[in-house]
Structure formats: structure tokens, C-alpha cells
Design an enzyme around this catalytic site. Structure first.
Site, PDB file in Angstrom:
ATOM      1  N   GLY A 224       0.837  -1.199   0.000  1.00  0.00           N
ATOM      2  CA  GLY A 224       0.000   0.000   0.000  1.00  0.00           C
ATOM      3  C   GLY A 224       0.864   1.239   0.000  1.00  0.00           C
ATOM      4  N   SER A 225       0.332   2.314   0.556  1.00  0.00           N
ATOM      5  CA  SER A 225       1.033   3.597   0.463  1.00  0.00           C
ATOM      6  C   SER A 225       2.165   3.702   1.484  1.00  0.00           C
ATOM      7  CB  SER A 225       0.031   4.729   0.682  1.00  0.00           C
ATOM      8  OG  SER A 225      -0.492   4.618   1.985  1.00  0.00           O
ATOM      9  N   THR A 228       0.915   4.713   5.059  1.00  0.00           N
ATOM     10  CA  THR A 228       0.353   3.614   5.859  1.00  0.00           C
ATOM     11  C   THR A 228       1.467   2.658   6.292  1.00  0.00           C
ATOM     12  OG1 THR A 228      -1.697   3.810   4.613  1.00  0.00           O
ATOM     13  CG2 THR A 228      -1.431   1.825   5.910  1.00  0.00           C
ATOM     14  N   GLY A 229       2.417   2.404   5.416  1.00  0.00           N
ATOM     15  CA  GLY A 229       3.542   1.532   5.773  1.00  0.00           C
ATOM     16  C   GLY A 229       4.291   2.063   6.984  1.00  0.00           C
ATOM     17  N   GLU A 246       5.625  -3.359   1.116  1.00  0.00           N
ATOM     18  CA  GLU A 246       5.819  -2.935  -0.284  1.00  0.00           C
ATOM     19  C   GLU A 246       4.983  -1.687  -0.479  1.00  0.00           C
ATOM     20  OE1 GLU A 246       7.943  -3.970  -2.280  1.00  0.00           O
ATOM     21  OE2 GLU A 246       8.491  -5.917  -1.421  1.00  0.00           O
TER      22      GLU A 246
HETATM   23  P1  NAD Z   1      -3.331   2.381   1.501  1.00  0.00           P
HETATM   24  O1  NAD Z   1      -2.033   2.443   2.222  1.00  0.00           O
HETATM   25  O2  NAD Z   1      -4.284   3.504   1.652  1.00  0.00           O
HETATM   26  O3  NAD Z   1      -4.141   1.074   1.925  1.00  0.00           O
HETATM   27  C1  NAD Z   1      -3.581  -0.200   1.832  1.00  0.00           C
HETATM   28  C2  NAD Z   1      -4.200  -1.114   2.885  1.00  0.00           C
HETATM   29  O4  NAD Z   1      -3.843  -0.640   4.193  1.00  0.00           O
HETATM   30  C3  NAD Z   1      -5.725  -1.171   2.863  1.00  0.00           C
HETATM   31  O5  NAD Z   1      -6.110  -2.525   3.081  1.00  0.00           O
HETATM   32  C4  NAD Z   1      -6.118  -0.310   4.052  1.00  0.00           C
HETATM   33  O6  NAD Z   1      -7.368  -0.664   4.600  1.00  0.00           O
HETATM   34  C5  NAD Z   1      -4.999  -0.597   5.026  1.00  0.00           C
HETATM   35  N1  NAD Z   1      -4.803   0.420   6.070  1.00  0.00           N
HETATM   36  C6  NAD Z   1      -5.284   1.694   6.114  1.00  0.00           C
HETATM   37  N2  NAD Z   1      -4.840   2.311   7.241  1.00  0.00           N
HETATM   38  C7  NAD Z   1      -4.079   1.423   7.912  1.00  0.00           C
HETATM   39  C8  NAD Z   1      -3.328   1.473   9.128  1.00  0.00           C
HETATM   40  N3  NAD Z   1      -3.269   2.583   9.883  1.00  0.00           N
HETATM   41  N4  NAD Z   1      -2.639   0.369   9.499  1.00  0.00           N
HETATM   42  C9  NAD Z   1      -2.656  -0.750   8.745  1.00  0.00           C
HETATM   43  N5  NAD Z   1      -3.356  -0.863   7.578  1.00  0.00           N
HETATM   44  C10 NAD Z   1      -4.059   0.223   7.167  1.00  0.00           C
HETATM   45  O7  NAD Z   1      -2.939   2.137  -0.030  1.00  0.00           O
HETATM   46  P2  NAD Z   1      -3.917   2.013  -1.283  1.00  0.00           P
HETATM   47  O8  NAD Z   1      -4.471   3.367  -1.553  1.00  0.00           O
HETATM   48  O9  NAD Z   1      -4.839   0.865  -1.105  1.00  0.00           O
HETATM   49  O10 NAD Z   1      -2.878   1.619  -2.446  1.00  0.00           O
HETATM   50  C11 NAD Z   1      -2.182   2.570  -3.178  1.00  0.00           C
HETATM   51  C12 NAD Z   1      -0.733   2.631  -2.765  1.00  0.00           C
HETATM   52  O11 NAD Z   1      -0.186   1.316  -2.741  1.00  0.00           O
HETATM   53  C13 NAD Z   1       0.147   3.378  -3.744  1.00  0.00           C
HETATM   54  O12 NAD Z   1       1.003   4.249  -3.027  1.00  0.00           O
HETATM   55  C14 NAD Z   1       0.965   2.300  -4.435  1.00  0.00           C
HETATM   56  O13 NAD Z   1       2.204   2.721  -4.935  1.00  0.00           O
HETATM   57  C15 NAD Z   1       1.081   1.291  -3.369  1.00  0.00           C
HETATM   58  N6  NAD Z   1       1.326  -0.047  -3.929  1.00  0.00           N
HETATM   59  C16 NAD Z   1       2.555  -0.588  -3.772  1.00  0.00           C
HETATM   60  C17 NAD Z   1       2.844  -1.826  -4.297  1.00  0.00           C
HETATM   61  C18 NAD Z   1       4.212  -2.424  -4.122  1.00  0.00           C
HETATM   62  O14 NAD Z   1       4.365  -3.629  -4.312  1.00  0.00           O
HETATM   63  N7  NAD Z   1       5.199  -1.648  -3.772  1.00  0.00           N
HETATM   64  C19 NAD Z   1       1.858  -2.535  -4.969  1.00  0.00           C
HETATM   65  C20 NAD Z   1       0.595  -1.976  -5.104  1.00  0.00           C
HETATM   66  C21 NAD Z   1       0.346  -0.714  -4.559  1.00  0.00           C
END
Ligand code: NAD
Length: 468
Positions: A224-225, A228-229, A246
Site C-alpha cells: 500500500g502507500s 500507511t507503511g 511494499e
Molecule cells: P493504503 O495504504 O491507503 O491502503 C492499503 C491497505 O492498508 C488497505 O487494506 C487499508 O485498509 C490498510 N490500512 C489503512 N490504514 C491502515 C493502518 N493505519 N494500518 C494498517 N493498515 C491500514 O494504499 P492504497 O491506496 O490501497 O494503495 C495505493 C498505494 O499502494 C500506492 O502508493 C501504491 O504505490 C502502493 N502499492 C505498492 C505496491 C508495491 O508492491 N510496492 C503494490 C501496489 C500498490
């Protein structure tokens, strides 16, 4: 309607509240997901903990065979899951869309079944025998995003199961349906509790945050983003969880002066616009040498204009809408800003609902928001350069370092430039082409750890060394 339940301990659990899921192409509600509570999460973690002793003590051959059985089930439900993906994610059935995602899910699952981490004899002589073993961790929490919901779930779950862990999976609230159905299918094969799923709307209850803090979970694998990571890292610190994160990318492509513009246009386009640009390792900035700049821009714009964009259920379309309003607004903001700084070559305006035609903006530079920020959508900034050293410096001037690419008819020269790019994967004359037999992860703020191959598998284990 597609109204799925939670799967906890091998059984369906209905939640007292549910949330609707809309098709981003039409706005129509196409199903609903359970809005799980923290008590549901506790139940899921407990089920996974109870399943762990039996699952982790299976033989390596047995775990490999079970992983392969899961892979086969994914393969035999490919079309059903692809349709659900198109409905909830918006990506087309065709082209590099949901059938392609399901093909990837099956390929990664198959490959993961063949991987193994056998004990390694480090020493065997007069000074004694020393053997390194890999032990499963326990319960793994998987948190997935909305761009490739099924394929990324497979990237997380299959290596965890293959190494003897049990799993609690939490998909994105934007795209939970295909993942709920996937877990239902897989639970026909796995023993109860080995794979559990919880979903919630990310309202008052943030299940992801609760998973990162949960003392019963030993590892979080997250895609994810970056923001959040980072939060997960902080929340997980008190329980010393293992982490694979990731996160975002802002991948640069560098076009050298010796290219044939028409020949590379298709590769450049899909490197940037795969899944409408909503791809972690998509090309998000394009640096083009001044001598070929106008030709590359013209060829890329001509290719983009011919691409059919529309409802993903219509087989002729190869790009769909942006997945959600939040992402659409971000792309629109960045494109509107870029219009005041550069020249729109194609696209630039939203059409109906969440549709946004592929957009190219030239005349931009580092420091402009569309160049510096991860757009994660169908808009590509083009930056002209005259000295390749400047292009390398500008490409590396980012806190991210997921992927990169170099485009040239001279492979040796391209490799030389590639080796100087600060990123985890670099492609020559293509971009974003990840594969199961190569480790994948970024440098700098893009990743913590890697996925795929034995390198990725090892992240689901602790090392135990036996002396004697
Ligand atoms: P996001 O970080 O908003 O959400 C990802 C997940 O995290 C969701 O399931 C969400 O419910 C959960 N989440 C939200 N808040 C959280 C918290 N405080 N603690 C733990 N989990 C929480 O990301 P998104 O908008 O779903 O995805 C887009 C982002 O993901 C982009 O920045 C993209 O570059 C990245 N991405 C990276 C990869 C990779 O392999 N590097 C692959 C796909 C997407």
C-alpha cells in the site's frame, strides 16, 4: 448480488453491519462486504493460532502439495474471479486487465509451490555439526491494496502458507469482494483456520491498524502507500513483529538519444498506463533526450489516443475508470496543476464519472507536483533533458526507489545507465515487468524487505541454528 461473509476458522460469519461496493465504471452497487469488528479480528487471529501447530508440523512435501492444490483452485476459478475483479476494481476483463491479473495470480501460486527452504548444513566436521533451519513464524497478517487485489493477496498468502504459517487476510475496503470469494474457494481445500479473512470499511474501526498492534500476529505483510507503511512500522514496534512492506513508487524511465520512437511507443505506454497507472511499479516520470523528444511525444500520444477506454465488461475496452473518487481527485489535482506549467499532449480532462483518458503532459521538470508526487493514475509527465548525467540525477532525486527503466538500442549502454539508478528493479526497453522467479522490492522509502523467490519466502520464517 455478490454478498460474501467473513471466513473464520473455516466457517462463514455474517457481520451485523455490511458496506456496499460500487462498480467504478457505472456507480451501481454490485455487492457488499461485512464490516467486521475488533472482536471478529480477535476470533480470526485465535482461529489462525489454533490451526498453526498442526499446519506448521506438516512435512515440506505436504505443504508444497497443499500450495499447489490452492494454485489449481485459483486457476479453475479464474474467469469467475476475473469478473468480480472487473466489477469492483474497474479494470477491463481483456488486455492487461482482470483475466491477466488472474493469470498472474495462478503463475505466482504455481511458482511458490515449487519453492523450498531446506535445512542448510553450515559445518560438518571434527569441530561439530551446525545446521540452519527455517521455522515458520505463526500467524501472518496480510493487508492488501485496491489496485491488484487478488494477485497481491496471492503474493502474500501463498508464501506464508508454503512455509507453514497461518494467515489472517484483510483486503482494501475499496475491493474486498474477489478476495472474499477467493478465500471461500481456498477454504474448500485448506484445514479450518489456516486462512481467515476479515473486511471492514476503514471507519471508526481500522482493522489494519488493529492487526499491526495485535499481540497474536507475528508478522505483517503489507502492500500500500508509504504513509500507511510507516504507520504500520510504528504500531508494530511494541510487539516486535516481522514486517514486509511494499509501498509506493515514483519510477523514472530514461529514454536515450538512440531510440526508434515509434518502436518503443507501445512499451512506454503500457509501462506507464498498465492498470490505468494504478500500479506500484508503473513508470511515473519519463525523461527523454532532447534529440528524440518530439518524436517520442508524438508516437506516445498517437498510441494513447487509439486506446479504447470504457466499461471493463465490454470486451473491446483495454482500460477502465480510475478505481475510486479519492484517487481520481488526486490525479485531477495533479493534472490541473501540470496544465499551468507544461503542455498537455493528449487527455487532460476527465470524462464521465471516474473515467480519465490517458494523459501526457510535456514541458515539466523536477519540483513540479506531477513529477515529484506519486500520481498512481493515468497521467504521465514528460521531462526533456540534454545531458544523460542530468537525467540520472533527476531520476534518483526521489525518496522512492521501486523501479526504473532505460530505453535504448544499445543494450550495453542502457545497462550502464541502469546500474546507476537507485531502485530495486531496472528494466531495459520495458517497464514494470515483474516475474515470480526474480525478487521484487524497492530501495529507500519504497520497501522494507522483498517478495518472491526464496528471498521472499525466507521473510516468512525465523532462523534456528542447531549446533551438534
Ligand atoms: P493504503 O495504504 O491507503 O491502503 C492499503 C491497505 O492498508 C488497505 O487494506 C487499508 O485498509 C490498510 N490500512 C489503512 N490504514 C491502515 C493502518 N493505519 N494500518 C494498517 N493498515 C491500514 O494504499 P492504497 O491506496 O490501497 O494503495 C495505493 C498505494 O499502494 C500506492 O502508493 C501504491 O504505490 C502502493 N502499492 C505498492 C505496491 C508495491 O508492491 N510496492 C503494490 C501496489 C500498490
Amino acid at each position: 448480488m455478490n454478498d460474501f461473509d467473513l471466513i473464520i476458522g473455516g466457517e462463514r460469519h455474517s457481520a451485523s453491519r455490511r458496506f456496499p461496493i460500487a462498480n467504478p465504471a457505472t456507480g451501481d452497487v454490485i455487492g457488499s462486504a461485512p464490516d467486521a469488528t475488533l472482536a471478529d479480528l480477535d476470533r480470526a487471529v485465535d482461529a489462525a493460532r489454533r490451526a498453526f501447530p498442526a499446519w506448521s508440523s506438516r512435512s515440506d512435501e505436504d505443504l508444497a502439495a497443499m500450495t499447489q492444490a490452492v494454485a489449481d483452485a485459483i486457476g479453475s476459478h479464474g474467469e469467475e474471479l476475473a469478473r468480480l475483479l472487473t466489477l469492483e476494481q474497474g479494470k477491463p476483463l481483456n488486455g492487461l486487465g482482470s483475466r491477466w491479473e488472474m493469470g498472474g495470480a495462478k503463475a505466482w501460486a504455481d511458482y511458490t509451490a515449487t519453492l523450498s527452504l531446506p535445512p542448510k548444513v553450515l559445518q560438518d566436521g571434527e569441530a561439530g555439526r551446525v545446521v540452519m533451519h527455517r521455522r515458520p513464524l505463526g500467524v501472518v497478517g496480510s493487508i492488501t491494496p485496491w489496485n491488484f487485489p487478488v494477485m497481491i493477496a496471492v503474493w502474500h498468502v501463498l508464501p506464508a502458507l508454503r512455509t507453514g504459517n497461518t494467515v489472517v487476510l484483510k483486503p482494501s475496503p475499496f475491493t474486498p469482494l474477489a478476495t472474499l470469494r477467493l478465500v471461500e474457494i481456498v477454504n474448500e481445500i485448506l484445514p479450518p483456520g489456516v486462512l481467515n479473512i476479515v473486511t471492514s470499511r476503514d471507519g471508526e474501526t481500522n482493522l489494519g491498524a488493529a492487526m499491526a498492534a495485535h499481540p497474536g500476529i507475528r508478522k505483517i505483510v503489507f502492500t500500500g502507500s508509504c504513509a500507511t507503511g510507516q504507520r504500520i512500522m510504528q504500531t508494530a514496534a511494541p510487539t516486535m513483529k516481522r514486517l514486509t512492506l511494499e509501498m509506493g513508487g515514483n519510477d523514472a524511465g530514461i529514454v536515450l538519444p538512440d531510440v526508434d520512437a515509434k518502436a518503443i511507443a507501445e512499451g512506454l505506454f503500457w509501462g506507464a498506463f498498465l492498470n490505468n497507472g494504478q500500479t506500484c511499479a508503473a513508470m511515473k516520470r519519463l525523461y527523454v533526450h532532447v534529440s528524440v523528444h518530439d518524436d517520442v511525444c508524438a508516437a506516445l500520444a498517437a498510441y494513447a489516443e487509439a486506446v479504447p477506454v470504457g466499461d471493463g465488461l465490454v470486451e473491446t475496452n483495454v482500460l477502465g475508470p480510475v478505481q475510486n473518487r479519492m484517487q481520481f481527485d488526486k490525479v485531477k489535482r495533479l493534472v490541473d496543476d501540470a496544465k499551468t506549467r507544461g503542455t498537455v499532449l493528449t487527455g487532460g480532462e476527465p470524462s464521465d464519472g471516474l473515467f480519465f483518458r490517458p494523459t501526457l503532459v510535456a514541458g515539466l521538470r523536477n519540483g513540479d507536483p506531477l513529477v515529484d508526487e506519486e500520481q498512481f493514475g493515468p497521467a504521465l509527465p514528460v521531462i526533456v533533458y540534454s545531458d544523460v548525467e542530468d537525467a540520472i540525477r533527476a531520476a534518483n532525486d526521489s525518496e522512492n526507489g521501486l523501479g526504473g527503466s532505460v530505453w535504448s538500442s544499445d543494450t550495453e549502454r542502457a545497462q550502464h545507465v541502469a546500474r546507476r539508478m537507485e531502485c530495486g528493479s531496472v528494466w531495459i526497453n520495458k517497464h514494470g515487468a515483474i516475474q515470480p522467479n526474480a525478487p521484487f522490492g524497492g530501495v529507500k522509502a519504497s520497501s522494507f524487505g522483498v517478495e518472491f523467490t526464496e528471498e521472499g519466502l525466507a521473510e516468512y520464517t525465523d532462523i534456528q541454528v542447531v549446533f551438534g
